[in-house]
Structures are given as C-alpha cells and as structure tokens.
Design a protein around this motif. Structure first.
Motif, PDB file in Angstrom:
ATOM      1  N   TYR A 614     -10.600  -5.069   8.357  1.00 58.89           N
ATOM      2  CA  TYR A 614      -9.793  -6.237   8.694  1.00 58.89           C
ATOM      3  C   TYR A 614      -8.990  -6.630   7.455  1.00 58.89           C
ATOM      4  N   VAL A 615      -7.691  -6.855   7.636  1.00 58.70           N
ATOM      5  CA  VAL A 615      -6.812  -7.146   6.495  1.00 58.70           C
ATOM      6  C   VAL A 615      -6.039  -8.442   6.758  1.00 58.70           C
ATOM      7  N   LYS A 616      -6.077  -9.331   5.768  1.00 58.57           N
ATOM      8  CA  LYS A 616      -5.211 -10.501   5.762  1.00 58.57           C
ATOM      9  C   LYS A 616      -4.080 -10.223   4.773  1.00 58.57           C
ATOM     10  N   TYR A 617      -2.826 -10.490   5.189  1.00 59.50           N
ATOM     11  CA  TYR A 617      -1.696 -10.184   4.320  1.00 59.50           C
ATOM     12  C   TYR A 617      -0.557 -11.151   4.621  1.00 59.50           C
ATOM     13  N   ASN A 618       0.448 -11.128   3.756  1.00 51.65           N
ATOM     14  CA  ASN A 618       1.641 -11.951   3.972  1.00 51.65           C
ATOM     15  C   ASN A 618       1.281 -13.415   4.230  1.00 51.65           C
ATOM     16  N   THR A 619       0.254 -13.889   3.569  1.00 50.45           N
ATOM     17  CA  THR A 619      -0.220 -15.275   3.599  1.00 50.45           C
ATOM     18  C   THR A 619      -0.946 -15.648   4.878  1.00 50.45           C
ATOM     19  N   ASP A 620      -0.347 -15.352   6.039  1.00 56.41           N
ATOM     20  CA  ASP A 620      -0.955 -15.830   7.289  1.00 56.41           C
ATOM     21  C   ASP A 620      -0.934 -14.773   8.393  1.00 56.41           C
ATOM     22  N   VAL A 630      -6.085   2.711   5.477  1.00 53.67           N
ATOM     23  CA  VAL A 630      -6.152   2.103   4.143  1.00 53.67           C
ATOM     24  C   VAL A 630      -6.073   3.177   3.064  1.00 53.67           C
ATOM     25  N   ALA A 631      -6.796   4.279   3.283  1.00 56.88           N
ATOM     26  CA  ALA A 631      -6.722   5.373   2.311  1.00 56.88           C
ATOM     27  C   ALA A 631      -5.303   5.915   2.215  1.00 56.88           C
ATOM     28  N   GLY A 632      -4.524   5.732   3.302  1.00 60.13           N
ATOM     29  CA  GLY A 632      -3.133   6.175   3.326  1.00 60.13           C
ATOM     30  C   GLY A 632      -2.207   5.345   2.468  1.00 60.13           C
ATOM     31  N   TRP A 633      -2.714   4.248   1.880  1.00 59.70           N
ATOM     32  CA  TRP A 633      -1.879   3.483   0.951  1.00 59.70           C
ATOM     33  C   TRP A 633      -1.554   4.310  -0.289  1.00 59.70           C
ATOM     34  N   GLY A 634      -2.317   5.386  -0.477  1.00 58.35           N
ATOM     35  CA  GLY A 634      -1.994   6.355  -1.525  1.00 58.35           C
ATOM     36  C   GLY A 634      -2.111   5.798  -2.928  1.00 58.35           C
ATOM     37  N   ASP A 635      -1.061   5.986  -3.725  1.00 58.73           N
ATOM     38  CA  ASP A 635      -1.131   5.651  -5.144  1.00 58.73           C
ATOM     39  C   ASP A 635      -0.777   4.193  -5.438  1.00 58.73           C
ATOM     40  N   LYS A 636      -0.686   3.382  -4.404  1.00 58.99           N
ATOM     41  CA  LYS A 636      -0.378   1.971  -4.638  1.00 58.99           C
ATOM     42  C   LYS A 636      -1.566   1.255  -5.279  1.00 58.99           C
ATOM     43  N   GLU A 637      -1.279   0.118  -5.898  1.00 67.09           N
ATOM     44  CA  GLU A 637      -2.317  -0.716  -6.485  1.00 67.09           C
ATOM     45  C   GLU A 637      -2.230  -2.104  -5.863  1.00 67.09           C
ATOM     46  N   LYS A 638      -3.372  -2.610  -5.445  1.00 68.91           N
ATOM     47  CA  LYS A 638      -3.423  -3.938  -4.846  1.00 68.91           C
ATOM     48  C   LYS A 638      -4.593  -4.711  -5.431  1.00 68.91           C
ATOM     49  N   SER A 667      -0.618 -13.238  -0.349  1.00 66.16           N
ATOM     50  CA  SER A 667       0.788 -13.283   0.026  1.00 66.16           C
ATOM     51  C   SER A 667       1.462 -11.926  -0.052  1.00 66.16           C
ATOM     52  N   ASP A 668       0.746 -10.896  -0.496  1.00 68.69           N
ATOM     53  CA  ASP A 668       1.337  -9.563  -0.601  1.00 68.69           C
ATOM     54  C   ASP A 668       1.645  -8.986   0.777  1.00 68.69           C
ATOM     55  N   LYS A 669       2.686  -8.159   0.816  1.00 68.85           N
ATOM     56  CA  LYS A 669       3.021  -7.433   2.031  1.00 68.85           C
ATOM     57  C   LYS A 669       1.990  -6.338   2.282  1.00 68.85           C
ATOM     58  N   ASP A 733       4.256 -10.219  15.332  1.00 69.68           N
ATOM     59  CA  ASP A 733       4.572 -11.190  14.290  1.00 69.68           C
ATOM     60  C   ASP A 733       6.026 -11.008  13.872  1.00 69.68           C
ATOM     61  N   ALA A 734       6.784 -12.104  13.865  1.00 73.41           N
ATOM     62  CA  ALA A 734       8.177 -12.015  13.420  1.00 73.41           C
ATOM     63  C   ALA A 734       8.227 -11.770  11.922  1.00 73.41           C
ATOM     64  N   VAL A 735       9.163 -10.942  11.500  1.00 77.63           N
ATOM     65  CA  VAL A 735       9.403 -10.747  10.079  1.00 77.63           C
ATOM     66  C   VAL A 735       9.991 -12.039   9.530  1.00 77.63           C
ATOM     67  N   SER A 736       9.381 -12.589   8.486  1.00 73.07           N
ATOM     68  CA  SER A 736       9.799 -13.903   7.983  1.00 73.07           C
ATOM     69  C   SER A 736       9.974 -13.872   6.470  1.00 73.07           C
ATOM     70  N   VAL A 737      10.422 -14.997   5.916  1.00 74.61           N
ATOM     71  CA  VAL A 737      10.710 -15.100   4.487  1.00 74.61           C
ATOM     72  C   VAL A 737       9.445 -14.850   3.668  1.00 74.61           C
ATOM     73  N   TYR A 738       9.599 -14.124   2.576  1.00 77.33           N
ATOM     74  CA  TYR A 738       8.508 -14.019   1.616  1.00 77.33           C
ATOM     75  C   TYR A 738       9.109 -13.962   0.222  1.00 77.33           C
ATOM     76  N   GLY A 739       8.324 -14.343  -0.742  1.00 79.43           N
ATOM     77  CA  GLY A 739       8.768 -14.233  -2.135  1.00 79.43           C
ATOM     78  C   GLY A 739       9.915 -15.177  -2.452  1.00 79.43           C
ATOM     79  N   GLY A 740      10.619 -14.881  -3.530  1.00 82.65           N
ATOM     80  CA  GLY A 740      11.752 -15.690  -3.948  1.00 82.65           C
ATOM     81  C   GLY A 740      12.791 -14.834  -4.632  1.00 82.65           C
ATOM     82  N   GLY A 741      13.813 -15.449  -5.179  1.00 83.17           N
ATOM     83  CA  GLY A 741      14.871 -14.709  -5.853  1.00 83.17           C
ATOM     84  C   GLY A 741      15.689 -13.908  -4.859  1.00 83.17           C
TER      85      GLY A 741
END
Length: 859
Positions: A614-620, A630-638, A667-669, A733-741
């Motif tokens: 079970y994964v919580k992401y993008n804040t909500d 999950v293993a398919g995330w490969g060389d990413k770091e979280k 809040s990470d994608k 889930d609708a794609v919504s605002v995240y982050g800044g800049g």
C-alpha cells in the motif's frame, strides 16, 4: 451433487461405455490419425494400421469418409496376404488392362492389380478395362475378401448374373459385414467401412475344398466339398493371435512395458494368464478392463485395446464420493450396482493392478482402503469397472496420492515435505516451472508403470470459511468438499485436488487480511458502527468498522490487520515488532533504493514480487501495488515520510523478503514506472451506486471506465491517474498541482491550453507558457505519451494513434505560440506524462515567447 463452482471437476469423467473407448494401444507404427475423432470403426482402422495394411495421408489424416478406390484395395489385399510386408511382385510384358499402366495416378498399382487378377481376387469391368480410380462397393470387396479366404469364385457362383447375391449371402455368414449392419452393399464404400471389412476378414476362418470321386450318370466325377480350416487369415498370414481377457497387472523394464492378462481359469479354478512385453505405449489405463490383445509372440505385440464386444461401463469418480455401505452408486442420474453386497466389498487394486497395502497388511477391498485416510485421501481417483458386461461393478482401481509443499528443489534433487526427501529429479515427472513453496500432489513411483514419481501443482483458492456442513466448506460463497479438517472462520489459501480441499496454508490469510485504513468517521450508524475508507484486496472501498483498542473512531492512515464479524470490520494496528499469525514480523522502514527497502540504520529488505504494498503519495493519493511494481522503481531513491512505513517479513526468512508493506511517500510523486495516466475523452455519465462512466484514452487503448465513486468536479479532457480494481471498477484521481516554481503541472483545463512545445529532439522537449519560463524536459523510457485531437467529435478521431511530437504553431501576434501540450514531472526534469495536441494552431490561448526565458510575460 451440488455444483462446487470449481473448474477442475471432482468427477473426472462421466459414464463411459466401452463401445466408445476403442483406441488401439499401438505398439508399432500407425494409428493416432489427426482426424481420429471422425473415425467410427476405430478398432478396425487402428488394427489395420498397425498391421501395415492401411496408411494415412501426408498431412497425418486418414479421411475415413472418403471412398476407397479399386487400385487402393488391391494393394491392401496384397500386403495383408503377405503378413504386412511389401510383397515382391512383377508385371507382365503385356498388361492385362488398357487403363492402368498409362493412366495417371494408377500406374503405381499395376503390380498389385496383376497379382490380384492372377489369384482370381479381382477382375476387370469389361472392355479390357480395370477402372483403377473407380470406387469399390461392399459387394465387390466382399468377393475379393472371400476369395482371399479360399473361396472359389466359379464354384461359389461369384461370377455371372447372380454373383452379388451369392457373395452377400456368404459374406454375411462369414461375418464380413459385422459392425456394418444396414450398409448399402451396392454403394461406394468409405475408407472407414473398408477397414472394418478387412479387419473382419482377418478374423474369419480360412477355407479349402476337399474333392471326392462320386458316380453321376455312370461316370466318376470329382466333387468339391467346402471345409473350414482351423486357422484365421490373421493367424495364417501374420502368425498372430487375438486373445481376450482382463488386464490384471502392468509393469515396466528397460525393454518397455509389460502386461498381464487373465484369459480365464483352469479346471481347478486357477487363473490363466497371458504375459506380453516390450510394449512401447503405457497401458496403465487398461488395468481392470476387458481387452483384446493382438500379438505374434509374447514380446512382439501389435496392440492391446478395450474389447468392443464387452459393453461394460467404466466410471471415474473419487473415493470420498462413494457411500461404501450402499449397493448402488448414483452419478448424474445413472445408477450403478455391484455384484458384492455393497461398494465397500468391491475388490480394490492400485493403478498397476497390485494389491493395495498399509504397511505389511493387504487392503483387499474399498472398505479397507477408505479406513487409511493418509495414503488414500477422499480426493483419490477411483475407477469403477464392470469388466464382464453384466452392468455390475467388478473392480475398483484406486490411485494413492499424497500432498505436501516443495521445500527444496534444485537441478538434481527435490524434497516434498512429509512425502519424499531428497529424491532425484530425474526420477520424477514434474510440471513446468516448479518452485520451492509450491503445494503439490504426488503419485509415487510405486503406482506408476515407468517408475517415475508424478508431481503436479495444486490449484488453490484464497479466502475465509464462512460456512460448513458435513464434509464440505464454503469459501467466499462457493462450496468445496473437504478431505482434511476445515473449520468455520479458517482463512488462508486452500489447495484443491479433484475438487476437494486437501491442504491449507493459514499464513496466506495473514497477508490477505492486511489493509490500509485511510480514514474513519466519528459518527456511528444505527448499528453503532463507524464508516471507514480502506484499501484492501486490490481496491479502495467504504466499510463498516467496529471500534477496537488499537483503532478508534477518527483514526486515519493506519496499517492494519482485520477480522470480519457479520459484515463489520475489526481493525488492529500493525506496529514494529508485531508478530502476525505467528508467521510474519513487522518492521519500520525509512527509504527505497535500487530495488530494496531500508531501515533508518540501513537494514536491508528485499521485495518479493507477490508482495501486497500500500502506497501513499502526492500528499493525499493512495495506490495498491505488487512487490514487482515497487521493485520496478529501479535505480530511483525515495525517502519515506514520517515513521509509519512498515514491512511484513516471514519469520525465519534469512533473505528478509517483504511479503506485505505500507510506504508513505508524502508529497512525492509516484515513480513513473508504476503510474497509469489517461485522458477523459467523453462526457461523464452519472451511474447508479454513486458511480460514473466515461471513456479513457491512455495513448494506446480506449478504456470504458466505471468508477468506484462519483466523479464530481472532473471534466472531459482532464488528465487523470487510474487504477483498476478487482471488481473491474476504477479508482480515478485528477492530475493536480504539486510542488512550486516552474516545475509543475497546473492541472488540465477543459481545452488543455496549458503549455507550448517550443522546440524538441527525440528525447527532449522545451515547454513554456505565459506564466512559466521555457525549460527543457527529458522523455525517458518510462514517459507515457498521449496524442489527442481535442477538435474532433468522434472518439476514434479524438484518440490519435501513432502521433508525433510537433512544435507549437505560431499565433497571429508576434512571438506568440498556440498551446499544444500538458505534462507531469516524474523526478527532476524527467517527464512521467506528456500530452500532445495534434490540432495545434486551432486551440485557443497563446503564449508570448520573446527570448523564451520571459515567456511567462506573454498572453
């Protein structure tokens, strides 16, 4: 019998009349044609094939419905009269017939035709012609076969005007039409029926003539008398014997299979046996059945086949289905009786015909067998056989089977817990892709003719026992027979064999009964329960929740186990150090890297492909993933947010493979490799049960979506993330605002007029709009690209297949561009999603470009 709702039927096959079980067990060449199911005279075709009298076509077929030609029948007869060997034949200098030697597709048969003519077996059709490609009638073939048996055409009147009447009378007496009653003797004969007539002739007795001098009108005359020889054509030409009896035993050695057939009893009532050897095909299925065997010597066997003249029945069922105290057994409306007082007294043997044993004790009948539930499970296959044709069961063939888990397996050895230890793989017949941990059924080599232990994987069903009755258990609404003790509320993975539950893995339930509580209400319903939103079993849903010591009303974001009592869920929080069902240990974790999950002090956990995560992401937002995802995330770091991320690992697993987990990405994608994006390309329809329906386009297929909840606030041409649930609904889930800049997705509006592609290469696009400066973004192997034409009216035109990335078209005003793209960032400058409008130049809204760096100053 109740429908158990399981695809592997408990009754392996229904009533089988021996008349439809005629396949010759061929030991040499022949038989097994590709169109075998079209052959009606199976015994005859298979026998003539193995005797080398007939053959098939290059494509492997026999074409039984085709007509036999006059040329073909002459070869069949010549080969049969030469014991199945190709005869050495010549042809005369001057051909007997004018239409053979020089006729296409007939010259090959000249030597056979001439041979048959010289023996008086065939003659022409008149005018010096033979008509080699003409059809043969049953009357014509009968004449040929009668002459082959020794009948003289002139003496018997097989020439002249009444030839066919004389032939058919004798053919009927001899048995040439046996099995072909009602055949039109004047019609063209099929290959199927021709084989039957030849086979009948081979089993008929040969004849000869004895001549006696008698006085007629004062003169001595030699008068013939027809005498039947004590030998069949088969015995004479092939030196072969056909014997009938019951198969009592089969075995195997380095030279092939052996069969013991009891053909009768002697004067002292002792059994008489025929022992045959060097068989190339496994005859195990014939044990206990009445058969015919055709052989030249004990070790030169042509074939063994079920006796078509014995109209016995064969019933395949399971040991648990038989009430041994009764004298009748009813299956699918048909009742079977026994010669003995009840079914319990029926003689029982194993699959090779041997007496079944328990230790040193012989188990002579079904009663004795059923009392040993260890080796003879209720799920054991039982074949009930009437081998005398009196419609009463004579014998039962039982297949002993054991069940266990593969606990060790390599290229050389295998161990099945409780069944076999360190056995040689080469001595086993094992299913493809066998693996440690599989639950299997084992039929030991003792009960297999070629001494190979047979190991098959068990089917299974997961869930909870919600009802029981005598010998049955209901799991998630479906009833199953039980061969082991199963009690109410048992849960886990239940393994099945012949429709019976034969094994259970209670640990399967500990992961199956884990969920993630997203939130719970604070107001009770009329039954005193709270409403809770949870992720479980592949979907997100609302359930009724009972307050417990560890999970109270108003709780949220809790990794839990659960029990269900009358439809109400009781949740228990999982905390570090918990032991679940005495099988799994819970541990807190802090990060992901390179396909592994780590604790805060760098303790390492591997991720099992089948883990439920079970994964919580993008804040909500929330998702249910497999370990493989999950293993398919490969060389990413979280780095996980907070301290509530948790994993479940089986106790004693030295590799520490995660079987279940909750991961909080904050809040990470979600990494792009595990996210599915789509674009709503139709109007949204409100449906019953607070659901919505619409069409989703993901760049490669149109998906007809029924949502798990109402889609209030979401519109056509909005980009969404979607997850398919186990009930075929979708979480959206609708794609919504995240982050800044500048690195964000501002949400896709009705017209999708967000960004302009200002320049691009094969793996980089430059994007900007009136609010954010142009920037380069990377297209990676994980980037999902959706091409769409928002100006079209038909779905197939809206959803563009095979589009290409194009720069935005300049608008009328200077240094301004139409907006033709939207996007979602994965990490850094990598794109997770890129939506490209193919109708660029028509979409309203432009951006001013200037020097691109100031693009946000435009329109």
């Amino acid at each position: 019998m109740e429908d158990k709702g399981f695809p592997q039927k408990k009754v392996l096959s229904l009533v089988l009349c021996v008349a439809v079980m005629l396949s010759v067990m061929v030991m040499g060449a022949g038989a097994a044609f590709s169109d075998q199911d079209k052959i009606e005279n199976t015994e005859a075709v298979d026998a003539c094939s193995v005797l080398n009298i007939i053959g098939g076509y290059p494509d492997g077929s026999y074409k039984p419905e085709g007509n036999i030609k006059r040329s073909e029948i002459t070869k069949m007869i010549c080969v049969a009269l030469n014991g199945g060997e190709e005869p050495t034949l010549g042809t005369p200098a001057n051909p007997t017939f004018s239409d053979v030697r020089n006729t296409p597709n007939a010259a090959w048969a000249e030597k056979y035709i001439e041979s048959c003519v010289s023996q008086g077996i065939v003659s022409g059709v008149g005018g010096g012609r033979f008509s080699p490609n003409g059809n043969v009638t049953a009357s014509q073939l009968s004449k040929m076969l009668l002459v082959s048996l020794g009948y003289d055409s002139d003496i018997e009147g097989y020439t002249g005007n009444a030839w066919d009447m004389n032939v058919n009378v004798r053919a009927t007496q001899v048995g040439l039409y046996k099995g072909l009653e009602g055949v039109d003797v004047s019609a063209a004969l099929t290959r199927d029926n021709a084989a039957q007539m030849v086979w009948n002739a081979l089993q008929a007795k040969e004849v000869k003539y004895e001549y006696t001098l008698v006085s007629e009108n004062g003169q001595l005359v030699s008068k013939p008398t027809l005498v039947e020889k004590d030998i069949t054509l088969l015995e004479d030409k092939y030196d072969a014997t056909i014997t009938t009896g019951v198969v009592t035993n089969v075995d195997y050695n380095s030279k092939g299979y052996t069969v013991q057939i009891q053909t009768g009893v002697d004067k002292t009532n002792q059994p008489i046996y025929v022992n045959l050897s060097k068989l190339t095909n496994d005859p195990t299925d014939l044990v206990g059945k009445s058969v015919k065997a055709m052989y030249k010597d004990a070790d030169e066997v042509y074939g063994i086949y079920v006796n078509a003249e014995n109209t016995a029945t064969v019933v395949e069922t399971t040991l648990g289905d038989l009430d041994l105290s009764k004298s009748e057994y009813k299956l699918d409306g048909v009742t079977y009786k026994v010669k003995t007082g009840d079914f319990g007294a029926v003689k029982a043997v194993d699959t090779l015909g041997n007496v079944l044993k328990k230790g040193s004790s012989n188990l002579e009948d079904l009663d004795a067998v059923k009392t040993d539930g260890n080796n003879f499970s209720k799920a054991s296959k039982v074949v009930l056989i009437d081998n005398t044709g009196d419609e009463k069961i004579d014998i039962a063939v039982v297949t002993p089977v054991a069940f266990g888990e593969i606990t060790y397996l390599n290229a050389k050895n295998i161990t099945v817990k409780g069944v076999m230890t360190n056995a040689k793989v080469e001595d086993c017949d094992i299913y493809k892709d066998a693996a440690k941990g599989d639950r299997v059924a084992v039929v030991k080599d003792t009960y297999v003719a070629d001494d190979s232990t047979v190991i098959t994987k068990l089917d299974s069903v997961s869930g909870k026992v919600d009802a029981t009755k005598d010998g049955e258990a209901r799991i998630d609404g479906t009833w199953y027979d039980t061969a082991i003790e199963v009690t109410l509320d048992d849960k886990g993975e239940f393994f099945l064999y012949n429709g019976y539950i034969v094994d259970v893995d209670a640990t399967g339930g500990s992961i199956a009964d884990v969920a993630y509580l997203i939130s719970s209400g604070t107001s009770m319903d009329v039954d005193g329960n709270y409403q809770a939103k949870v992720m479980m079993n592949g979907e997100t849903k609302l359930v009724s929740m009972k307050k417990t010591d560890s999970v109270d009303a108003g709780n949220k974001e809790v990794y839990v186990t659960y029990e269900i009592d009358d439809g109400v869920y009781e949740f228990t929080k999982i905390t570090a150090g918990n032991i679940l069902n005495d099988e799994y240990t819970a541990a807190a974790v802090a990060s992901y890297k390179d396909g592994r999950i780590y604790t805060s002090d760098n303790g390492e956990y591997l991720i099992d492909d089948d883990a439920v995560v079970y994964v919580k992401y993008n804040t909500d937002k929330y998702a249910i993933l497999s370990g493989k995802d999950v293993a398919g995330w490969g060389d990413k770091e979280k780095t996980f947010t907070g301290s509530d991320s948790m994993v479940l690992v089986e106790k004693g697993d030295s590799m520490k493979k995660i079987q279940g987990a909750f991961i909080n990405l904050g809040s990470d994608k979600m990494p792009a490799s595990t996210v599915s994006y789509g674009l709503i390309v139709s109007d949204i329809v409100d449906a019953s049960d607070n659901k919505s329906e619409f069409t989703l386009w993901n760049g490669s297929e149109q998906i007809e979506v029924v949502t798990s909840s109402n889609m209030e606030g979401i519109k056509k041409f909005q980009a969404v993330e979607y997850v398919k649930n186990s009930d075929d609904t979708y979480d959206i889930d609708a794609v919504s605002v995240y982050g800044g800049g500048c690195d964000h997705m501002a949400g896709v509006t009705e017209k999708l007029d967000q960004y302009s592609i200002l320049s691009h290469t094969s793996n980089v696009v430059q994007l900007g709009n009136g609010n954010y400066a142009a920037k380069n973004y990377n297209i990676t192997k994980d980037t999902q690209i959706i091409y769409v034409d928002t100006s079209a009216s038909e779905l197939d035109a809206i959803c563009v297949n095979g589009g290409t990335i194009s720069d935005a078209a300049p608008a009328k005003e200077n240094n301004a561009y139409y907006r033709n793209a939207s996007f979602v960032i994965d990490e850094g400058s990598d794109l997770a999603l890129l939506i490209v409008l193919t109708n660029t130049g028509t979409t309203s809204g432009t951006i001013g470009s200037g020097d691109h760096a100031d693009a946000h100053k435009g329109a």
